[in-house]
Design an enzyme around this catalytic site. Structure first.
Site, PDB file in Angstrom:
ATOM      1  N   LYS A 167     -12.789  -0.819  63.756  1.00 44.41           N
ATOM      2  CA  LYS A 167     -13.853  -1.272  62.851  1.00 44.41           C
ATOM      3  C   LYS A 167     -14.019  -2.785  62.843  1.00 44.41           C
ATOM      4  O   LYS A 167     -14.952  -3.300  62.246  1.00 44.41           O
ATOM      5  CB  LYS A 167     -13.504  -0.865  61.421  1.00 44.41           C
ATOM      6  CG  LYS A 167     -13.568   0.597  61.135  1.00 44.41           C
ATOM      7  CD  LYS A 167     -13.354   0.815  59.656  1.00 44.41           C
ATOM      8  CE  LYS A 167     -12.205   1.650  59.242  1.00 44.41           C
ATOM      9  NZ  LYS A 167     -11.429   2.467  60.004  1.00 44.41           N
ATOM     10  N   GLU A 196     -19.834   5.246  65.526  1.00 43.99           N
ATOM     11  CA  GLU A 196     -19.988   6.285  64.497  1.00 43.99           C
ATOM     12  C   GLU A 196     -18.676   6.585  63.790  1.00 43.99           C
ATOM     13  O   GLU A 196     -18.644   6.795  62.572  1.00 43.99           O
ATOM     14  CB  GLU A 196     -20.547   7.553  65.156  1.00 43.99           C
ATOM     15  CG  GLU A 196     -20.756   8.736  64.239  1.00 43.99           C
ATOM     16  CD  GLU A 196     -21.865   8.515  63.206  1.00 43.99           C
ATOM     17  OE1 GLU A 196     -21.524   8.008  62.129  1.00 43.99           O
ATOM     18  OE2 GLU A 196     -23.031   8.831  63.490  1.00 43.99           O
ATOM     19  N   ALA A 239     -15.200   9.256  60.063  1.00 45.35           N
ATOM     20  CA  ALA A 239     -14.706   9.851  61.322  1.00 45.35           C
ATOM     21  C   ALA A 239     -15.852  10.490  62.098  1.00 45.35           C
ATOM     22  O   ALA A 239     -16.769   9.799  62.501  1.00 45.35           O
ATOM     23  CB  ALA A 239     -13.565  10.825  61.055  1.00 45.35           C
ATOM     24  N   LEU A 261     -18.178  12.503  60.974  1.00 40.59           N
ATOM     25  CA  LEU A 261     -19.396  12.839  60.214  1.00 40.59           C
ATOM     26  C   LEU A 261     -20.587  11.989  60.689  1.00 40.59           C
ATOM     27  O   LEU A 261     -20.417  10.807  60.990  1.00 40.59           O
ATOM     28  CB  LEU A 261     -19.180  12.571  58.716  1.00 40.59           C
ATOM     29  CG  LEU A 261     -18.150  13.434  57.999  1.00 40.59           C
ATOM     30  CD1 LEU A 261     -18.041  13.001  56.542  1.00 40.59           C
ATOM     31  CD2 LEU A 261     -18.542  14.903  58.072  1.00 40.59           C
ATOM     32  N   GLY A 270      -0.404  11.053  59.289  1.00 40.85           N
ATOM     33  CA  GLY A 270      -1.282  10.203  60.121  1.00 40.85           C
ATOM     34  C   GLY A 270      -2.656   9.970  59.533  1.00 40.85           C
ATOM     35  O   GLY A 270      -3.591   9.673  60.274  1.00 40.85           O
ATOM     36  N   GLU A 301      -4.194   4.136  57.895  1.00 43.56           N
ATOM     37  CA  GLU A 301      -4.225   3.162  58.991  1.00 43.56           C
ATOM     38  C   GLU A 301      -2.768   2.888  59.360  1.00 43.56           C
ATOM     39  O   GLU A 301      -1.857   3.146  58.544  1.00 43.56           O
ATOM     40  CB  GLU A 301      -4.869   1.848  58.495  1.00 43.56           C
ATOM     41  CG  GLU A 301      -6.346   1.940  58.206  1.00 43.56           C
ATOM     42  CD  GLU A 301      -7.192   1.976  59.470  1.00 43.56           C
ATOM     43  OE1 GLU A 301      -6.910   1.207  60.400  1.00 43.56           O
ATOM     44  OE2 GLU A 301      -8.125   2.800  59.534  1.00 43.56           O
ATOM     45  N   LYS A 315     -15.885  -0.409  55.605  1.00 47.84           N
ATOM     46  CA  LYS A 315     -16.827   0.682  55.876  1.00 47.84           C
ATOM     47  C   LYS A 315     -18.144   0.444  55.135  1.00 47.84           C
ATOM     48  O   LYS A 315     -19.223   0.713  55.679  1.00 47.84           O
ATOM     49  CB  LYS A 315     -16.214   2.018  55.456  1.00 47.84           C
ATOM     50  CG  LYS A 315     -15.105   2.463  56.416  1.00 47.84           C
ATOM     51  CD  LYS A 315     -14.368   3.681  55.910  1.00 47.84           C
ATOM     52  CE  LYS A 315     -13.355   4.168  56.928  1.00 47.84           C
ATOM     53  NZ  LYS A 315     -12.379   5.086  56.376  1.00 47.84           N
TER      54      LYS A 315
END
Ligand code: ADP
Ligand code: ASP
Ligand code: MG
Length: 812
Positions: A575, A602, A607, A609, A660, A663, A678
């Site tokens: 990101k 995306e 994730a 979506l 998991g 991050e 985000k």
């Protein structure tokens, strides 16, 4: 009667001579056959090398000759030829030794002697083959081509057609059952040996086919026909079953080496069909070249290319509107026998550019200086311009003239792959579209065009993957599992070309490493070096390449500009770039646009979506995003849901880490930083210029818990603050609410923080690691558009990345 020509690769050793014999034997007696042979593979090159090193007074030429002698003697022995064959070989080589000794001493060679030496390979091979036929029970008659094929003086190959035809008329069908002629050699006016040009045995064969009134010419070589492109450069190329003389001429003229261009002249004039066949796979159909190829026609028949072409330009303001410049330009080139392979002139008449051979360039510059000296000195005409290292590409097909859109398709696919076209031309009959591109790009150019016109089956997509942890491994598993489906249903072949993690990197060629990438990387991988990784990717210069960033690394995100400028698309799960400074985010997007590639991310939010793609398509259709409310941290949700189920906060964090969902550094989640990034990405994609500092930011947990440097310290601090979290539980129960960590954007204001939600709120019931994104737009005003589903975890993230890759490749 037919002529069969066997090229160097078909007669390179005893085993291959046996193949030739079998092919001839099949029709022996049922049809008269004229066999033309080239020198054994590589012999002409070696003779040429011996000459040039002898001129340089290098005694190594003796070793070269010795090796050639041994090679011919070995074949003769293996074929069990009579002693006379061996004597002939020895005699020929002692002659060559004498001649080259002279060359060595004089440091020079005349054209006549050079031709004699260079043509020896054919004299040897034809004598050997002819003896071999006889020994195999076939009544072969040997003819020396020099007694029949006559050339005229001059630069290049000029056949004396009349004389040749007359000579060939003296050969009567009754004279032989099977004839053998050496290819390549001919003779001049005084009987001296001349040559028909490199690759000229094909020409010998077609001259004989025409002069002896044969019904067919067969060119036997090491490939099963003329391919849709040079098979050494385009692995997907396939033999073209049928083509017209014109098409074959254009393709061979522009580099399809399988047939020497002048070959087609005598056969076209006499309408003799030509078949190209494979000596090593004689049952393969090969290519039939004829006047009217009856076959379901593909519009483009084939592509070919020639390297070492320069773009030579005459320009100057003094040329505009004044007649005669073009004529003087071309006349001076023609006078110097400079072959022009492409011509373009802009309508302003300010410049004329031509494609010429690299070796002719010096002469062309001199010729233009001589012709235009006065104009150049008066600055009416500029110094002639030379652009080097170019290749010429020809796209050929007789039906191209009747089909619009061919050039559009060609130029757009080249543009998408970052290829700069330097000059172009289309013949008036439109059966040949020709253009010049940098030689550096030639392989890519041929492959993309080939893919565009011929490979209806599938398109190759080349992946370079950085980061092969949880998500990366899942992605590779997807690619492996979907491999057949993508090939069959989508026509896509995903090829992993390079993989790197922080320790090692591995580059694969054409091999499919999907089942063994881990082993390859660990056992055969070299030390990781991101710069080198990108350089290798640039050097490979493959079309449809995608760099996939599945790291969380700042360092990797810094190379995006470089990657995009090499016309490689990026799919990022990382990101950092999209949430970095707004300027940087815009610069990366602009670089992608400039280089005609994609930058997709995306999986940065939700994730797999379809969040970013939904925002993009709303905006593309004219909608406006006015508000965003989102629960976009699968890990924070998971933690809150476990906590709501009765687990302590610290244990919930531990579980999320173990599974998991966080991050690599869980503080990025718990501080709310991940959610903030985000929100930045979503609002920027929605068209708002937002920086990190513009977002009101309240961490999920007390700031004191975020100070430690390790995950252990964080867990310890969370444990110590257990009462603080238990207080949440109490409030939630008392007020019948839930706490959710929410990202909001409204009226230009963005915030992230813990908020209370009541049971009737869409964010109240969010299961497991689900995400919910609620978009208020002009069109979705009363009722927001809600996107909901699993938003964290290796599998769904890999799914998002995979989706981007497929989108990019389907768009391109
Ligand atoms: P020979 O020794 O039989 O004369 P050449 O080496 O002259 O053979 O020509 C055959 C070679 O031409 C093939 O091995 C192939 O690598 C090359 N080639 C280049 N372009 C084409 C094409 N379009 N179709 C087939 N072969 C081609
Ligand atoms: N032996 C010659 C050459 O290598 C002619 C031929 O092979 O066609 O060019
Ligand atoms: Mg050849």
């Amino acid at each position: 009667m037919k002529v069969l020509k066997f090229g160097g690769s078909s007669v390179s050793n005893a085993e291959n001579c046996n193949r030739v014999k079998e092919i001839i034997k099949k029709n022996y007696k049922s049809c008269k056959q004229v066999v033309v042979v080239s020198a054994f593979g590589g012999v002409t090159d070696e003779l040429e090398r011996c000459i040039s090193i002898a001129i340089d007074r290098n005694k190594e030429y003796e070793k070269g000759l010795q090796a050639l002698k041994n090679r011919h003697l070995k074949v003769s022995k293996e074929l069990d030829l009579p002693e006379s064959a061996e004597s002939l070989i020895l005699k020929k080589f002692s002659e060559l030794e004498e001649v080259l000794k002279g060359v060595y001493l004089l440091e020079d060679i005349s054209e006549k002697v050079k031709n004699m030496v260079m043509g020896s390979g054919e004299l040897l091979s034809s004598a050997i083959i002819s003896e071999f036929f006889k020994k195999s029970g076939m009544n072969a008659v040997y003819f020396d081509s020099r007694e029949f094929i006559k050339t005229q003086n001059g630069k290049g190959v000029y056949l004396n057609s009349q004389q040749t035809l007359k000579n060939l008329n003296n050969i009567k069908e009754a004279d032989f059952e099977l004839a053998v002629f050496p290819g390549f050699i001919a003779s001049g006016q005084k009987g001296e040996t001349t040559l028909l040009g490199r690759g000229g045995s094909d020409y010998t064969a077609s001259i004989l086919a025409a002069g002896l009134n044969c019904s067919e010419l067969e060119i036997w070589t090491d490939v099963s026909g003329m391919y849709s492109a040079d098979p050494r450069l385009v692995s997907q190329a396939e033999p073209i079953r049928r083509m017209s003389f014109q098409e074959a001429m254009e393709l061979s003229h522009f580099g399809a080496k399988v047939i020497y261009p002048p070959t087609l002249i005598p056969v076209v004039q006499n309408q003799i069909n030509v078949r190209i066949k494979n000596t090593f796979l004689p049952d393969d159909e090969g290519t039939l070249i004829s006047k009217t190829p009856e076959e379901k026609r593909s519009v483009v028949r084939g592509l070919s290319s020639v390297n070492d072409i320069n773009l030579f330009t005459l320009s100057g303001s003094g040329m505009v509107g004044i007649s005669g410049f073009a004529s003087r330009f071309f006349t001076c080139l023609a006078k110097n026998k400079i072959n022009v392979v492409l011509i373009t002139q802009a309508s302003s008449e300010h410049s004329i550019s031509v494609g010429i051979q690299k070796d002719d360039t010096e002469m062309a510059v001199e010729a233009v200086w001589e012709e235009f000296e006065m104009e150049i000195k008066m600055k009416l005409v500029n110094d002639p311009g030379v652009e080097e290292n170019l290749s010429i590409v020809a796209i050929v097909g007789e039906d191209m003239g009747f089909t619009p859109g061919i050039s559009g398709k060609v130029f757009s696919v080249l543009g998408r792959n970052g290829v700069n076209i330097r000059a172009m031309a289309q013949g008036g009959n439109e059966m040949n579209l020709t253009f010049m591109v940098p030689t550096y790009d030639i392989k890519k150019v041929l492959n993309v065009i080939h893919e565009e016109f011929f490979e209806t089956t599938y398109k190759k997509v080349n992946l370079y993957i950085a980061g092969v942890g949880n998500v990366g491994s899942k992605l590779l598993e997807f690619v492996k599992n979907q491999y057949d489906f993508l090939m069959e249903e989508k026509g896509l072949q995903l090829i992993v070309r390079g993989i790197t993690n922080s320790r090692k990197m591995y580059f694969a060629g054409d091999e499919n490493i999907l089942s063994c990438w881990e082993e390859k990387l660990n056992k055969e991988g070299e030390k990781a070096n991101l710069q080198k990784f990108v350089q290798k990717m640039e050097q490979a210069n493959l079309r449809n390449s995608v760099f996939v960033d599945i790291t969380a690394s700042d360092y990797v995100s810094k190379i995006y500009q470089q990657v995009l400028s090499s016309t490689v698309s990026i799919v990022a799960c990382n990101k950092i770039a999209a949430s970095s400074g707004f300027d940087n985010y815009m610069k990366i997007k602009a670089a992608a646009k400039k280089h005609n590639v994609e930058f997709m991310f995306e999986s940065n939010v939700g994730a797999g979506l379809p969040v970013i793609s939904t925002i993009n398509s709303l905006i593309d259709t004219g909608d406006k995003i006015v508000g965003i409310d989102a629960v976009v941290s699968g890990s924070l949700n998971f933690i809150m849901n476990e906590f709501n189920n009765g687990c302590s906060f610290v244990d919930a964090v531990k579980m999320a880490m173990e599974q998991g969902f966080t991050e690599p550094d869980p503080k990025i989640d718990l501080s709310g930083m991940d959610v903030l990034r985000k929100l930045l990405i979503l609002s920027r994609e929605a068209g708002y210029k937002l920086e990190e500092g513009d977002v009101e930011h309240e961490p999920m947990i007390p700031k004191s818990c975020l100070k430690g440097s390790s995950a252990e310290e964080l867990l310890k601090d969370l444990e110590e603050n257990n009462d603080y979290f238990e207080q949440w539980r109490k409030v939630m129960e008392e007020k019948n609410i839930r706490y959710r960590y929410i990202a909001s954007f409204k009226n230009g204001k963005a915030s992230v923080g813990m908020k209370e939600v009541s049971p009737d709120h869409p964010f109240y019931d969010i299961h497991g690691k689900d995400n919910v994104i609620s978009l208020n737009t002009t069109w979705y005003n009363d009722q927001p558009l809600i996107i909901k589903g699993a938003g964290a975890g290796a599998e769904v993230t890999a799914c998002g990345i995979f989706g981007d890759i497929i989108k990019i490749t389907s768009n391109s």
